[in-house]
Design an enzyme around this catalytic site. Structure first.
Site, mmCIF file in Angstrom:
data_model
loop_
_atom_site.group_PDB
_atom_site.id
_atom_site.type_symbol
_atom_site.label_atom_id
_atom_site.label_comp_id
_atom_site.label_asym_id
_atom_site.label_seq_id
_atom_site.Cartn_x
_atom_site.Cartn_y
_atom_site.Cartn_z
ATOM 1 N N GLY A 11 -102.352 77.230 13.911
ATOM 2 C CA GLY A 11 -103.203 76.716 14.976
ATOM 3 C C GLY A 11 -102.800 77.201 16.355
ATOM 4 N N SER A 12 -103.019 76.334 17.344
ATOM 5 C CA SER A 12 -102.869 76.742 18.744
ATOM 6 C C SER A 12 -101.467 77.190 19.122
ATOM 7 C CB SER A 12 -103.295 75.606 19.653
ATOM 8 O OG SER A 12 -104.627 75.266 19.376
ATOM 9 N N THR A 13 -100.436 76.853 18.309
ATOM 10 C CA THR A 13 -99.103 77.348 18.656
ATOM 11 C C THR A 13 -99.132 78.872 18.709
ATOM 12 O OG1 THR A 13 -98.481 77.284 16.334
ATOM 13 C CG2 THR A 13 -97.827 75.425 17.655
#
Lengths: 125, 568
Positions: free
Chosen positions: B285-287
């Site tokens: 995801g956004s990491t």
């Protein structure tokens, strides 16, 4: 001539026989002693390994942790907060000379039956 | 002497001397024959003894292998993670047992959990060696000795004991009953040569040097503790975490829950007990936006002062990619990161170019399993070539799966000045680690990323983490990835990730925490990663930072210094 030789030989062989058997028995005895010591060492090593394992177990955070949580309420234990850390440079410097005037007045107050520190505490409460 | 006989022929009678001589000859012959027989018998016996093959094996294995020990495993400070204990194992020599029934009954009285029929059958026969029960306690050994049954004896075996129980299970792995490593570091150590030492009989007693791992047992304990708490607090199905020294690549803590008890290795086979850090691959995801930002800033095509239009969703055919909590305005690069804007990140990636982006992922080692000693590793899934849409989704961490270890390694490189370290579970010195460095981004990019990560902790989705870890200059990026259920993204099931580093003014440790399918802690709280993985990260930092010698600093001077000159 031959007789003497024979007698000498017989005596020698008897001596040798006795010697060899004595040696044999002493070696056997030493061997069993060695085995016994070895068994003892083995047993002690086994005991030692158990004690070491015990020590390692008791020293683990995994075993100390639950003990701590069990006593949290009684000992009022809390996780260390960031604000509780201090530094040397936040400590005030030591005074150059004792404040003799303040000390004198403190002793005078104490002599006259007034405890200024106790007063401060009661005020705070 | 001679005489005349009736027939007239003379009878020759041997003289006494001759008689005696022939008699002596006969005796000598007899003696020679007797000696030949005697010496022949002796020689024959010698040959026979020479031919006897001594059976040194115990049910197919050499005695050396069974009594062999393994080196103790210590953490980086010398605390024991795995030790050998010597335990007696009971065996029988059926050919020397006189009364099978009596022996079986007697053993059964001491070891009631052994099936008596099995025991009877085991003790009957003409075998020289059968195991009855292995790895007993000295107390039971004593009681069996007191039974006084002939044909029973003990071998002292080495048994592996893990004093920490489940705590470091996924790092250590386990051994089988013959003390051979079957998983984790135990298996790696065997492959490294312990097995060879054991098989040639050199591994006995305390002769083996203990092995120091890079793990810090205190960090490991805190991480295990906090993640176990996260499992119940957020009613998650799994949680995992890994902490790495950004300079040496040493792993200080690695936890994956649910875990198993290495003292009872059967539990490792239960469902979902795998090591999520090294052998689990996830859409993080956004990491992943940290990776995209690092790639774009390092290329020079995007500067930290640039702005991108994030007013409208990005269309690819019939799909439109929009923001989760959209601002729908023009955003600067730090804002894109702070608000975790998908649109902005796609624009940043497009400014870089999709092929350059893909090449950067290869540089970070996202095409191969992350190098680490553990045998449990898995090939990440990153598409060979990026199409426009795949590159777009990849820029915010969807459509490609990597292990959390890959991510923590990349974060380490982004904050340590740009050198990709090789993760290791053995203790290493910075000099040794430097030899294996692989530069991926410039020092300047590293500074920018440090600023972005800290900014996100101060103003963005990492603020819940920062509440717990206040003073330790931690920062990171959240990621809430919806899980794919039956081929579609299911918004009710998500994987929450937090990829962080601390202290960002002088980075020392990087950490990735994941919480699988978390739920709200209470009515007021949210379900996105900042609420669970972020908070867990904060709790861990708060507890381990003082142990690792990082003192808290308040005031924003250090944070100010992180801001790049062009943004001040």
């Amino acid at each position: 001539m031959i007789r003497t030789l024979n007698i000498i030989l017989v005596i020698t062989s008897i001596c040798a026989l006795v010697g060899v058997y004595a040696l044999k028995y002493s070696v056997e005895e030493t061997a069993s002693e060695k085995a016994a010591i070895q068994r003892l060492i083995e047993r002690q090593e086994a005991d030692l390994s158990l004690l070491k394992a015990d020590w390692a177990f008791l020293n683990q955070p995994a075993s100390v942790g639950p003990i701590v949580t069990r006593h949290v309420a009684e000992l009022n234990l809390q996780t260390l907060a960031q604000e509780q850390f201090g530094r040397f440079d936040t400590l005030p410097m030591r005074m150059k000379a004792p404040d003799s005037g303040a000390l004198d007045s403190l002793f005078e107050a104490l002599d006259s039956g007034v405890d200024p520190i106790q007063q401060l505490i009661t005020e705070a409460e | 002497m001679a005489a005349i006989t009736e027939s007239g022929t003379p009878i020759a009678i041997d003289g006494s001397r001759k008689t005696r001589r022939s008699l002596t000859k006969a005796r000598i012959r007899w003696v020679i024959a007797a000696l030949i027989v005697i010496f022949g018998a002796v020689a024959g016996r010698l040959v026979q003894l020479g031919m006897v093959e001594q059976d040194n094996t115990i049910e197919g294995q050499t005695r050396d292998l069974i009594t062999a020990s393994r080196p103790a495993i210590l953490d980086r400070n010398g605390l024991e993670l795995a030790v050998d204990i010597r335990v007696p194992s009971l065996f029988a020599e059926p050919r020397r047992i006189i009364d099978v029934e009596e022996a079986a009954q007697a053993i059964h009285s001491v070891l009631p959990d052994i099936n008596i029929d099995w025991l009877r059958q085991r003790l009957t026969g003409d075998k020289g060696f059968v195991w009855i029960k292995r790895e007993l306690t000295p107390a039971i050994q004593e009681r069996i000795m007191q039974l006084g049954i002939p044909g029973l004896d003990f071998v002292t075996e080495s048994k592996r004991f893990y004093p920490g129980g489940t705590e470091s299970s996924h790092i250590l792995g386990a051994v089988n009953i013959d003390n051979q490593g079957i998983a984790g570091m135990e298996k790696d150590m065997d492959d490294e040569g312990v097995a060879l030492l054991q098989s040639i009989g050199l591994a006995r007693g305390n002769e083996l040097e203990p092995v120091n791992l890079s793990i810090d047992l205190r960090v490991q304990h805190v991480m295990h503790n906090v993640l176990a708490d996260a499992l119940t607090r957020y009613k998650a199905i799994a949680a995992a975490g890994v902490m790495m020294d950004v300079h040496t690549g040493e792993i200080l803590g690695l936890v994956s829950l649910p875990d198993f008890d290495p003292n009872n290795p059967v539990t490792a086979l239960e469902k979902d007990r795998f090591n999520r850090i090294t052998s689990g691959i996830y859409e993080l995801g956004s990491t992943f936006k940290t990776v995209t930002m690092a790639a774009a800033l390092d290329s020079g095509k995007v500067r930290v002062t640039d702005s991108f239009d994030a007013r409208f969703g990005v269309r690819f055919g019939r799909f439109t990619i929009d923001d989760f909590h959209g601002k729908h305005r023009v955003l600067t690069v730090p804002e894109i990161y702070k608000y975790s804007s998908n649109i902005g990140t796609i624009k940043v990636m497009q400014a870089l170019g999709k092929d350059e982006f893909r090449a950067f992922l290869t540089e970070l080692g996202f095409d191969k399993p992350a190098p680490i000693e553990l045998p449990e590793r898995r090939q990440p899934k990153v598409p060979e070539k990026f199409s426009e849409i795949v590159a777009a989704t990849a820029s915010f961490g969807h459509g490609l799966s990597i292990s959390p270890l890959h991510m923590v390694r990349a974060i380490s490189a982004f904050v340590n000045g740009g050198d990709l370290p090789v993760p290791t579970l053995y203790r290493t010195t910075p000099e040794e680690a430097e030899k294996r460095y692989q530069p991926v981004v410039s020092e300047e990019t590293s500074e920018r990323i440090r600023y972005l990560m800290r900014l996100n902790a101060l103003e963005g989705s990492g603020s819940r983490m920062n509440k717990f870890a206040a003073g330790y200059r931690a920062g990171g990026k959240t990621g809430t990835a919806e899980k794919v259920v039956n081929g579609r993204y299911d918004s009710s099931k998500s994987l929450a990730v937090f990829a962080s580093a601390f202290p960002l003014d002088n980075p020392r440790y990087a950490m990735v925490i994941l919480v699988d399918e978390p739920r709200n802690e209470n009515e007021q709280s949210g379900r996105t990663a900042g609420w669970n993985a972020g908070e867990a990260t904060g709790r861990i930092v708060q507890r381990v930072a003082p142990m690792l010698g990082i003192s808290p600093e308040f005031g924003d001077i250090l944070d100010q210094k992180l801001v790049p000159a062009e943004l001040r």
